[in-house]
Design a protein around this motif. Structure first.
Motif, PDB file in Angstrom:
ATOM      1  N   LEU A 111      57.033 -17.576  29.783  1.00  0.00           N
ATOM      2  CA  LEU A 111      56.996 -17.622  30.974  1.00  0.00           C
ATOM      3  C   LEU A 111      56.110 -17.454  31.937  1.00  0.00           C
ATOM      4  CD1 LEU A 111      60.904 -17.761  31.409  1.00  0.00           C
ATOM      5  CD2 LEU A 111      59.387 -20.215  31.726  1.00  0.00           C
ATOM      6  N   ARG A 112      55.722 -15.835  31.965  1.00  0.00           N
ATOM      7  CA  ARG A 112      54.736 -15.070  32.436  1.00  0.00           C
ATOM      8  C   ARG A 112      53.411 -15.790  32.667  1.00  0.00           C
ATOM      9  NH1 ARG A 112      56.598 -10.203  33.693  1.00  0.00           N
ATOM     10  NH2 ARG A 112      53.966  -9.073  33.331  1.00  0.00           N
ATOM     11  N   ARG A 113      53.174 -16.534  30.551  1.00  0.00           N
ATOM     12  CA  ARG A 113      51.988 -17.290  30.940  1.00  0.00           C
ATOM     13  C   ARG A 113      51.831 -18.996  30.713  1.00  0.00           C
ATOM     14  NH1 ARG A 113      48.473 -12.820  28.373  1.00  0.00           N
ATOM     15  NH2 ARG A 113      46.890 -14.965  30.004  1.00  0.00           N
ATOM     16  N   SER A 114      53.229 -18.972  32.114  1.00  0.00           N
ATOM     17  CA  SER A 114      53.127 -20.330  31.576  1.00  0.00           C
ATOM     18  C   SER A 114      51.784 -21.179  32.709  1.00  0.00           C
ATOM     19  CB  SER A 114      54.065 -20.657  32.400  1.00  0.00           C
ATOM     20  OG  SER A 114      54.400 -20.317  34.107  1.00  0.00           O
ATOM     21  N   THR A 115      51.174 -20.246  33.892  1.00  0.00           N
ATOM     22  CA  THR A 115      50.474 -21.517  34.784  1.00  0.00           C
ATOM     23  C   THR A 115      48.793 -20.696  33.526  1.00  0.00           C
ATOM     24  OG1 THR A 115      51.222 -20.529  36.670  1.00  0.00           O
ATOM     25  CG2 THR A 115      48.803 -20.626  36.819  1.00  0.00           C
ATOM     26  N   ALA A 116      48.481 -19.763  32.778  1.00  0.00           N
ATOM     27  CA  ALA A 116      48.224 -20.263  31.808  1.00  0.00           C
ATOM     28  C   ALA A 116      47.872 -20.546  31.228  1.00  0.00           C
ATOM     29  CB  ALA A 116      47.243 -18.733  31.170  1.00  0.00           C
TER      30      ALA A 116
END
Length: 366
Positions: free
Chosen positions: A240-245
């Motif tokens: 979730l913390r890397r969802s944009t990536a």
């Protein structure tokens, strides 16, 4: 041209929250429905089985176990079925279903392949070699009931190292090399497993190994739950913390580089995360197919293709799905128990074909 492409992608990512209220409803509704559905599914899964326990008794036994309450002497057997047998099994089914769904989302972004699932990297085949060695030769016998899970996890880790070493190049872990290496080594691991079974002095080894390969939660205990739960929670939080990536990665390495995302580094991190989580899940449940392949696509049809929304909903969808698959496995042909992989395949194949043929749906998008 690359600058124009990067600008176009950036505008798409920034434009997504325009109608925030509508999108919040689009995400909140599935979360509430699936959250309530998961609670009801867990309770129903504990109540249902070859021996049906009345719902009221289930709630009373669970309350007694959690709060330290008392039960009558003639209820000890039913209480033991509910708390010691079915409760850990149903909860483990929910955890494994959630984990496979989340890892499926990550692997599809990792290799940019809509047909990828948590087992495409050869991890489950490596775990199968470890599990087969326990069944055939009795390795790790001193660990008792934990021998199979321990050997499967060690086999998964060994497979992870081999796939990584064979797939890496000066360009890092490219999607095509990763998939081809995983598939090739999976065949090699399966060949080793077949040789072990062929050489086995135990005539029942093949049947035991096959049942485990198709997935089973029959050996679930309270002790097997914490590690799987921690692995899945960590995976969900990190992803979730890397969802944009992940959104950027799914558009290609050149686009990712132009938007400031190190695709090689992110792919390496995803590979390690998905491999470890897959190894943990396979160790406690065997190889359960189609959950990580089909559920991400179904979720995308409901909430869209943005990874932030998919990763929020997929764990609940996968948990509900596998809880009911386990119920079917226990109740369709009592007193026998069907492997979970048989049921997930029978359900997953037609669902996948319907999703694939759905008008207006593209894999990874709408």
């Amino acid at each position: 041209m690359r600058a124009e492409q990067a600008t176009d992608v950036a505008l798409r990512l920034l434009a997504e929250p325009d109608d925030r209220h509508a999108r919040a409803i689009q995400l909140t509704t599935p979360l509430l429905v699936l959250g309530a559905g998961l609670v009801l599914s867990v309770i129903a899964g504990i109540a249902l089985g070859p021996t049906v326990v009345p719902l009221g008794d289930v709630l009373r036994y669970l309350d007694a176990a959690i709060t330290g309450g008392s039960i009558r002497a003639d209820e000890v057997t039913a209480y033991s079925i509910v708390w010691n047998v079915r409760a850990p099994r149903v909860l483990l089914a929910a955890v494994v279903g959630a984990g496979l769904s989340v890892v499926g989302v990550a692997v599809q972004a990792l290799v940019r392949n809509a047909l990828a699932d948590p087992f495409v990297l050869g991890i489950s085949s490596g775990a199968s070699v470890g599990a087969t060695a326990v069944v055939v030769f009795g390795l790790f016998a001193g660990l008792g009931v934990l021998a199979l899970s321990t050997a499967a996890f060690l086999g998964a880790l060994a497979a992870t190292v081999l796939v990584y070493l064979a797939a890496r190049s000066r360009l890092g872990l490219t999607p095509l090399r990763l998939v081809l290496t995983g598939v090739a080594l999976a065949y090699a691991f399966q060949a080793v497993m077949s040789v072990l079974v062929f050489l086995s002095p135990n005539g029942q080894a093949a049947q035991t190994v096959l049942f485990w390969l198709l997935g089973s939660l029959g050996a679930a205990t309270w002790e097997s739950l914490p590690l799987a739960l921690v692995a899945v929670v960590v995976a969900v939080v990190v992803l979730l913390r890397r969802s944009t990536a992940l959104d950027v990665l799914s558009m290609g390495d050149e686009t990712a580089a132009s938007l400031g995302v190190d695709a090689a580094r992110l792919r390496r991190q995803l590979f390690v995360l998905t491999a470890v989580v897959t190894g943990v899940l396979v160790a406690v449940s065997g190889a359960i197919g189609f959950v990580g392949l089909v559920l991400p696509h179904v979720v995308r049809m409901v909430v869209g293709s943005a990874h932030r929304r998919v990763l929020a909903v997929a764990p609940l969808a996968g948990a509900c799905f596998l809880v009911w698959v386990d119920v079917l496995a226990r109740t369709l042909v009592p007193p026998e128990e069907l492997p979970l992989g048989v049921i997930t395949a029978l359900i997953g194949v037609p669902v996948f074909l319907v999703v694939m043929r759905r008008r207006g749906y593209l894999f990874g998008g709408r």
